[in-house]
Design a protein around this motif. Structure first.
Motif, short mmCIF file in Angstrom:
data_model
loop_
_atom_site.label_atom_id
_atom_site.label_comp_id
_atom_site.label_asym_id
_atom_site.label_seq_id
_atom_site.Cartn_x
_atom_site.Cartn_y
_atom_site.Cartn_z
N THR A 3 11.36 47.06 73.41
CA THR A 3 10.29 46.19 73.42
C THR A 3 10.87 44.82 72.75
OG1 THR A 3 8.79 47.86 73.11
CG2 THR A 3 8.14 45.59 72.22
N VAL A 4 11.55 44.94 71.94
CA VAL A 4 12.51 43.54 71.49
C VAL A 4 13.22 42.79 72.57
CG1 VAL A 4 13.65 42.66 69.66
CG2 VAL A 4 12.10 44.50 68.96
N ILE A 5 13.96 43.74 73.07
CA ILE A 5 14.75 43.09 74.16
C ILE A 5 13.65 42.54 75.34
CG2 ILE A 5 16.32 43.51 76.14
CD1 ILE A 5 17.57 43.43 73.30
N GLU A 6 12.89 43.28 75.77
CA GLU A 6 12.05 42.63 76.76
C GLU A 6 11.15 41.47 76.20
OE1 GLU A 6 10.56 42.39 80.30
OE2 GLU A 6 11.74 44.00 79.64
N ASP A 7 10.79 41.39 74.89
CA ASP A 7 10.24 40.19 74.63
C ASP A 7 11.25 38.90 74.52
OD1 ASP A 7 7.96 41.26 74.06
OD2 ASP A 7 8.24 41.55 71.79
N LEU A 8 12.57 39.23 74.24
CA LEU A 8 13.57 37.96 74.27
C LEU A 8 13.61 37.56 75.60
CD1 LEU A 8 16.23 39.61 71.66
CD2 LEU A 8 14.85 37.47 71.47
N VAL A 9 13.69 38.69 76.59
CA VAL A 9 13.91 38.38 77.94
C VAL A 9 12.83 37.54 78.64
CG1 VAL A 9 14.17 39.35 80.37
CG2 VAL A 9 15.64 40.19 78.36
N GLU A 10 11.68 37.83 78.32
CA GLU A 10 10.26 37.02 78.59
C GLU A 10 10.35 35.71 78.08
OE1 GLU A 10 6.86 39.40 77.66
OE2 GLU A 10 7.53 41.03 78.93
N GLU A 11 10.86 35.70 76.82
CA GLU A 11 10.91 34.21 76.37
C GLU A 11 12.09 33.37 76.86
OE1 GLU A 11 11.87 31.99 72.27
OE2 GLU A 11 11.47 34.15 71.97
N ALA A 12 13.03 33.88 77.24
CA ALA A 12 14.20 33.29 78.19
C ALA A 12 13.90 32.86 79.27
CB ALA A 12 15.62 34.23 77.96
N GLU A 13 13.15 33.90 80.12
CA GLU A 13 12.51 33.50 81.33
C GLU A 13 11.84 32.31 81.47
OE1 GLU A 13 11.32 37.36 82.56
OE2 GLU A 13 13.41 37.97 83.57
N ARG A 14 10.67 32.09 80.42
CA ARG A 14 9.64 31.33 80.16
C ARG A 14 10.35 30.03 79.94
NH1 ARG A 14 6.67 34.09 77.44
NH2 ARG A 14 7.37 33.66 75.56
N GLN A 15 11.33 29.99 79.05
CA GLN A 15 12.01 28.57 78.76
C GLN A 15 12.66 28.11 79.83
OE1 GLN A 15 14.20 28.77 75.05
NE2 GLN A 15 12.76 29.68 74.12
N ILE A 16 13.22 29.07 80.79
CA ILE A 16 14.29 28.58 81.98
C ILE A 16 13.04 28.17 83.06
CG2 ILE A 16 15.67 29.26 83.90
CD1 ILE A 16 17.03 30.91 81.78
N ARG A 17 11.98 28.71 83.01
CA ARG A 17 11.09 28.47 84.13
C ARG A 17 10.23 27.05 83.68
NH1 ARG A 17 8.51 32.68 83.74
NH2 ARG A 17 6.80 32.11 82.19
N ASP A 18 10.09 27.00 82.33
CA ASP A 18 9.38 25.59 82.03
C ASP A 18 10.48 24.47 81.65
OD1 ASP A 18 7.13 27.11 81.97
OD2 ASP A 18 7.26 27.46 79.69
N GLN A 19 11.83 24.89 82.04
CA GLN A 19 12.72 23.90 81.93
C GLN A 19 12.84 23.33 80.58
OE1 GLN A 19 12.51 20.81 84.88
NE2 GLN A 19 13.40 22.51 86.53
#
Length: 136
Positions: A3-19
């Motif tokens: 769950t912690v890794i999934e949350d980290l991944v989602e945050e990274a993906e969001r930051q990259i998507r939002d530039q």
């Protein structure tokens, strides 16, 4: 852990998507190497399950070392991401695969098969995300 890794991944993906995070070429190079190293360390679920507990733990520790090495070569958001991932996977460092033989274990515990699988799945998720960062 998963769950912690999934949350980290989602945050990274969001930051990259939002530039908010635009990985630099050096970040992409480190991410590519880390992704390849993680893939080599932790294979497909079927192959990992076929290994002995000692070998499974060795593979997980190798993956953790690969992440630490990648962390040593970056700064900024990729370093923060990798540092958080290493912290999330830190329980692996307290696992043992050998019997205690009635002696002290420095606090090491025997993980369950489910814990092995969860840690391996978390590594695979990180590997996939790091591979995606190389193309971001």
């Amino acid at each position: 852990m998963r769950t912690v890794i999934e949350d980290l991944v989602e945050e990274a993906e969001r930051q990259i998507r939002d530039q908010t995070w635009v990985p630099a070429p050096a970040d992409r190079t480190v991410a590519a190497k880390a992704a390849a190293d993680l893939h080599a360390a932790v294979g497909a679920p079927q192959s990992q399950q076929a290994l002995s507990a000692v070998d499974r733990l060795a593979c997980l520790r190798e993956a953790l070392a690969d992440l630490a090495i990648a962390l040593a070569h970056v700064h900024g958001r990729l370093a923060w991401f990798l540092g958080a991932a290493v912290t999330a996977l830190a329980p692996v460092l307290h696992w043992r695969a050998l019997p205690a033989e009635d002696g002290p274990t420095f606090g090491a515990v025997l993980p369950t098969p489910q814990q092995y699988a969860e840690a391996e799945d978390a590594i695979r998720r990180l590997q996939s995300t790091l591979a995606d960062i190389t193309t971001a």
